[in-house]
Design an enzyme around this catalytic site. Sequence first.
Site, PDB file in Angstrom:
ATOM      1  N   LYS A  27      -1.351  -3.399  -0.863  1.00  0.00           N
ATOM      2  CA  LYS A  27      -2.299  -2.621  -0.107  1.00  0.00           C
ATOM      3  C   LYS A  27      -3.351  -2.136  -0.812  1.00  0.00           C
ATOM      4  CE  LYS A  27       0.839  -1.382   3.720  1.00  0.00           C
ATOM      5  NZ  LYS A  27       1.166  -0.314   4.621  1.00  0.00           N
ATOM      6  N   TYR A  38      -1.814  -5.054  13.009  1.00  0.00           N
ATOM      7  CA  TYR A  38      -1.025  -3.955  13.285  1.00  0.00           C
ATOM      8  C   TYR A  38      -1.066  -3.375  14.729  1.00  0.00           C
ATOM      9  CZ  TYR A  38      -0.558  -2.293   8.488  1.00  0.00           C
ATOM     10  OH  TYR A  38      -0.068  -2.043   7.137  1.00  0.00           O
ATOM     11  N   PHE A  82      -1.090   8.017  13.283  1.00  0.00           N
ATOM     12  CA  PHE A  82      -1.638   7.369  12.139  1.00  0.00           C
ATOM     13  C   PHE A  82      -2.595   6.172  12.002  1.00  0.00           C
ATOM     14  CE2 PHE A  82       2.713   5.696  12.554  1.00  0.00           C
ATOM     15  CZ  PHE A  82       2.654   4.549  12.525  1.00  0.00           C
ATOM     16  N   ARG A  99      11.881  -6.406   1.838  1.00  0.00           N
ATOM     17  CA  ARG A  99      11.873  -5.053   2.590  1.00  0.00           C
ATOM     18  C   ARG A  99      12.842  -4.285   1.682  1.00  0.00           C
ATOM     19  NH1 ARG A  99       8.729  -3.681   6.898  1.00  0.00           N
ATOM     20  NH2 ARG A  99      10.321  -2.367   7.911  1.00  0.00           N
ATOM     21  N   THR A 114       9.397   3.251   4.370  1.00  0.00           N
ATOM     22  CA  THR A 114       8.144   3.483   4.449  1.00  0.00           C
ATOM     23  C   THR A 114       7.632   4.760   3.797  1.00  0.00           C
ATOM     24  OG1 THR A 114       8.757   2.365   6.759  1.00  0.00           O
ATOM     25  CG2 THR A 114       6.495   3.435   6.460  1.00  0.00           C
ATOM     26  N   ARG A 118       8.115   0.941  -3.458  1.00  0.00           N
ATOM     27  CA  ARG A 118       7.515   2.319  -2.890  1.00  0.00           C
ATOM     28  C   ARG A 118       7.964   3.569  -3.719  1.00  0.00           C
ATOM     29  NH1 ARG A 118       7.771   0.404   3.186  1.00  0.00           N
ATOM     30  NH2 ARG A 118       5.870  -0.683   3.497  1.00  0.00           N
ATOM     31  N   ASN A 162       1.366   3.187   0.851  1.00  0.00           N
ATOM     32  CA  ASN A 162       2.596   2.997   0.480  1.00  0.00           C
ATOM     33  C   ASN A 162       2.726   1.696  -0.283  1.00  0.00           C
ATOM     34  OD1 ASN A 162       2.369   1.396   2.644  1.00  0.00           O
ATOM     35  ND2 ASN A 162       4.298   2.367   3.683  1.00  0.00           N
ATOM     36  N   HIS A 204       3.096  -4.018   2.078  1.00  0.00           N
ATOM     37  CA  HIS A 204       3.624  -4.478   3.501  1.00  0.00           C
ATOM     38  C   HIS A 204       4.506  -5.776   3.268  1.00  0.00           C
ATOM     39  CE1 HIS A 204       3.549  -5.591   7.744  1.00  0.00           C
ATOM     40  NE2 HIS A 204       3.411  -6.885   7.118  1.00  0.00           N
ATOM     41  N   GLU A 248       2.112 -12.904  11.513  1.00  0.00           N
ATOM     42  CA  GLU A 248       1.396 -12.467  10.463  1.00  0.00           C
ATOM     43  C   GLU A 248       0.846 -13.579   9.676  1.00  0.00           C
ATOM     44  OE1 GLU A 248       3.912  -9.528   8.741  1.00  0.00           O
ATOM     45  OE2 GLU A 248       3.942  -8.163  10.195  1.00  0.00           O
TER      46      GLU A 248
HETATM   47  P1  IDP Z   1       6.631  -0.588   7.250  1.00  0.00           P
HETATM   48  O1  IDP Z   1       5.662  -0.903   6.657  1.00  0.00           O
HETATM   49  O2  IDP Z   1       7.700  -0.078   6.723  1.00  0.00           O
HETATM   50  O3  IDP Z   1       7.183  -1.864   8.266  1.00  0.00           O
HETATM   51  P2  IDP Z   1       5.674   0.768   9.735  1.00  0.00           P
HETATM   52  O4  IDP Z   1       6.528   1.488  10.671  1.00  0.00           O
HETATM   53  O5  IDP Z   1       5.629  -0.647  10.405  1.00  0.00           O
HETATM   54  O6  IDP Z   1       6.271   0.687   8.458  1.00  0.00           O
HETATM   55  O7  IDP Z   1       4.191   1.265   9.724  1.00  0.00           O
HETATM   56  C1  IDP Z   1       3.338   0.285   9.172  1.00  0.00           C
HETATM   57  C2  IDP Z   1       2.718   1.166   8.322  1.00  0.00           C
HETATM   58  O8  IDP Z   1       1.784   2.364   8.857  1.00  0.00           O
HETATM   59  C3  IDP Z   1       3.316   1.811   6.962  1.00  0.00           C
HETATM   60  O9  IDP Z   1       3.589   1.042   6.020  1.00  0.00           O
HETATM   61  C4  IDP Z   1       2.374   2.988   6.694  1.00  0.00           C
HETATM   62  O10 IDP Z   1       1.139   2.614   5.933  1.00  0.00           O
HETATM   63  C5  IDP Z   1       1.836   3.353   7.946  1.00  0.00           C
HETATM   64  N1  IDP Z   1       2.706   4.516   8.617  1.00  0.00           N
HETATM   65  C6  IDP Z   1       3.759   4.337   9.387  1.00  0.00           C
HETATM   66  N2  IDP Z   1       4.125   5.255   9.728  1.00  0.00           N
HETATM   67  C7  IDP Z   1       3.567   6.520   9.137  1.00  0.00           C
HETATM   68  C8  IDP Z   1       3.442   8.033   9.009  1.00  0.00           C
HETATM   69  O11 IDP Z   1       4.352   8.435   9.859  1.00  0.00           O
HETATM   70  N3  IDP Z   1       2.502   8.537   8.462  1.00  0.00           N
HETATM   71  C9  IDP Z   1       1.567   7.866   7.899  1.00  0.00           C
HETATM   72  N4  IDP Z   1       1.440   6.428   7.929  1.00  0.00           N
HETATM   73  C10 IDP Z   1       2.485   5.868   8.475  1.00  0.00           C
HETATM   74 MG    MG Z   2       6.272  -2.665   9.748  1.00  0.00          MG
END
Ligand code: IDP
Ligand code: MG
Length: 144
Positions: free
Chosen positions: A12, A52, A60, A88, A94, A105, A119, A122, A133
């Site tokens: 990212k 997304y 968010f 993963r 996350t 992370r 973070n 992805h 994707e």
């Molecule tokens: P992942 O990337 O671990 O699969 P997802 O739930 O799919 O997590 O969320 C996609 C992206 O959205 C996350 O990687 C992060 O950048 C952002 N995100 C998800 N949940 C939150 C949150 O609660 N606060 C801020 N950003 C979030």
């Molecule tokens: Mg995800």
Amino acid sequence: MTTSERSLVLVKPDGFKRGLTGEVLRRIEAKGYRLVALEIRTPTRDLLARHYAEHEGKPFYETLLGFMSSGPVTAIVIEGDQCIAGFRSLAGATDPTKALPGTIRGDLGRDWGMGSTENVVHGSDSPESAAREMAIWFPDLSAG
Ligand code: IDP
Ligand code: MG
């Protein structure tokens, strides 16, 4: 029986800006996954809205799209036995504050909350997500 598969990984904009693409690639290769495709690009909002789509409407979402379109990302397709779940695991949870040390992370990420969606990486979360994707980021890549 082998279950070789492909996953879409993104370094990212926070990771790219901090020069962490090499560190992420090092961990992917050290794990034994193969690099299939790699491209540096600044994604458009349109591409990110597709990527997304499942998060549209969440608190968010706007911060996430603003962050993800703020600069270059490294988009990577990796291949290997169970690499979707495997990456993963390498990425960690996350929320980078809660992600365990030893994960990408957990080792490299930090600030988090409503104001930050950063973070570092992805990774696709299922074979269906990976196919969807990869079609978005690498439409010319053959399935083989
Ligand atoms: P992942 O990337 O671990 O699969 P997802 O739930 O799919 O997590 O969320 C996609 C992206 O959205 C996350 O990687 C992060 O950048 C952002 N995100 C998800 N949940 C939150 C949150 O609660 N606060 C801020 N950003 C979030
Ligand atoms: Mg995800």
